[in-house]
Design an enzyme around this catalytic site. Structure first.
Site, PDB file in Angstrom:
ATOM      1  CG  LEU A  76      -1.741   1.275   1.473  1.00 16.10           C
ATOM      2  CD1 LEU A  76      -2.740   1.481   0.328  1.00 16.10           C
ATOM      3  CD2 LEU A  76      -2.460   1.210   2.815  1.00 16.10           C
TER       4      LEU A  76
ATOM      5  CB  ILE B 152       4.307   1.221   4.111  1.00 19.17           C
ATOM      6  CG1 ILE B 152       3.479   0.624   5.271  1.00 19.17           C
ATOM      7  CG2 ILE B 152       3.859   2.639   3.778  1.00 19.17           C
ATOM      8  CD1 ILE B 152       2.005   0.428   4.987  1.00 19.17           C
ATOM      9  CE  LYS B 153       4.410   0.427  -4.767  1.00 19.11           C
ATOM     10  NZ  LYS B 153       3.636   0.104  -5.994  1.00 19.11           N
ATOM     11  CB  ILE B 154       8.548   4.980   0.957  1.00 18.18           C
ATOM     12  CG1 ILE B 154       7.745   4.850   2.258  1.00 18.18           C
ATOM     13  CG2 ILE B 154       9.324   6.295   0.940  1.00 18.18           C
ATOM     14  CD1 ILE B 154       8.597   4.919   3.521  1.00 18.18           C
TER      15      ILE B 154
END
EC number: 2.2.1.2
Length: 363
Positions: free
Chosen positions: A109, A140-142
């Site tokens: 996400l 978690i996408k960064i």
């Protein structure tokens, strides 16, 4: 009975993840079928994928109404919708996550694309989303922007699984890998275990060729069209093997640390002259991930060729990149351009998505 071609890829040490999510696809058993039949081992999402899912389905309408209580921003309403889908997908992959000893079974996400150049705010939202999803197999996408590097390190130092997205250039990829290692060191120094932390670095492929191929044609290097992205990926894998070895890494590995795997993204062929499974076939190899759109999975299932290709022709990859540089093509400048454009390509569908939710709220 012939072995499923997509499943064969995993025998070479590569995990196939699906680059797609929507509520109907989870609910009607189609995602479960991909896990069982094709050996799909994870899911990635992004703002464009969610925009398509939410704006083209009425399955989200009741939740939009319930979440639109006047206390939440439109962005918070979106994350409420997305988190439910991410949680359901994480639950579907939980058995695989356990069986693979936390090697696969992840669902990604992304933080708001509006934060791509805001490191501290990215870190704060990564912590919030990690807590809200509340699944150990979420990533978690960064974005791997310059300001994102500190957010990546801090998030890993908090024990959060991170999928670093929007990587195009080799220097930035190496910075990302080192930020991951530094984050592990920070977490360990704070007295925590690190064996549970997982991360991937998403290296985007076909967009490189879309930008560079016309320039190659102009420079008389047309024979290398469709080859620069693959050459860059092969060089990235050399960096991966170098960074995740040696004394610094071995100290972490002794404590159970996992290398941050390279993930090949943007693997559908944008040029109709290329085989539709070109990018998947060229980069199959150990300890990597390929996130693939549904149509590319279907194509590979039909006519893909699974073989251990990633470390083949590495001399040719070096030669291609040397010739491109010798022709005066600045790959670092072009990959920075792609990063800038990539941020905008996620901002636009996200703005459209928020407008769609806003319109739905006032129905």
């Amino acid at each position: 009975m012939e072995t499923n071609k997509v499943k064969q890829i995993h025998s070479f040490g590569q995990s196939i993840w699906l680059d797609f999510i929507d509520r109907a696809f989870i609910g009607n058993g189609k995602l479960k079928a991909l896990i069982d039949d094709d050996g799909v081992r994870g899911v990635t999402s992004n703002p464009a994928i969610f925009e398509k899912a939410i704006s083209s389905s009425d399955m989200y309408d009741a939740d939009i109404a319930a979440l639109s209580d006047g206390k939440r921003t439109t962005e918070e309403v979106f994350f409420g919708l997305a988190i439910k889908d991410i949680q359901d997908a994480c639950d579907l992959f939980k058995d695989l996550y356990t069986e693979s000893e936390k090697g696969d079974g992840y669902v990604s996400l992304e933080v708001s694309p509006f934060l791509a150049l805001k490191g501290e705010e990215t870190f704060e939202q990564a912590k919030l989303l990690w807590k809200q999803v509340d699944r150990e197999n979420v990533m978690i996408k960064i974005p791997g922007t310059q300001p994102g590097l500190d957010a990546i390190r801090k998030s890993i130092a908090q024990g959060i699984n991170i999928n670093v997205t929007l990587l195009f250039g080799l220097p930035r990829y190496e910075e990302v890998a080192l930020a991951y290692i530094a984050g592990l060191e920070d977490h360990l120094a704070a007295g925590h275990e690190i064996a549970h932390i997982s991360s991937v670095a998403s290296f985007f492929l076909s967009r490189i060729d879309v930008l560079i191929d016309p320039i190659l044609e102009e420079k008389g290097l047309g024979e290398y069209k469709g080859e620069v992205a693959i050459a860059s990926a092969k060089k990235a894998y050399e960096i991966y093997k170098r960074v995740f070895s040696g004394e610094r890494w071995e100290k972490l590995a002794a404590k159970g640390a996992k290398p941050q795997r390279l993930l090949w993204a943007s693997t559908s062929s944008k040029n109709p002259a290329f085989k539709d499974t070109k990018y998947v076939e060229a980069l199959i190899g150990p300890d990597t991930v390929d996130t693939v759109p549904l149509e590319t999975i279907v194509a590979f299932r039909d006519h893909g060729i699974a073989a251990n290709t990633l470390e083949q022709d590495t001399d040719k990859a070096t030669e291609i990149l040397d010739k491109v540089k010798a022709a005066g093509i600045d790959i670092d400048a072009l990959t920075q351009q792609l990063e800038d454009e990539g941020i905008e390509k996620f901002n636009q569908p996200f703005e459209k998505l928020l407008q769609s939710i806003e319109a739905n709220k006032v129905k």
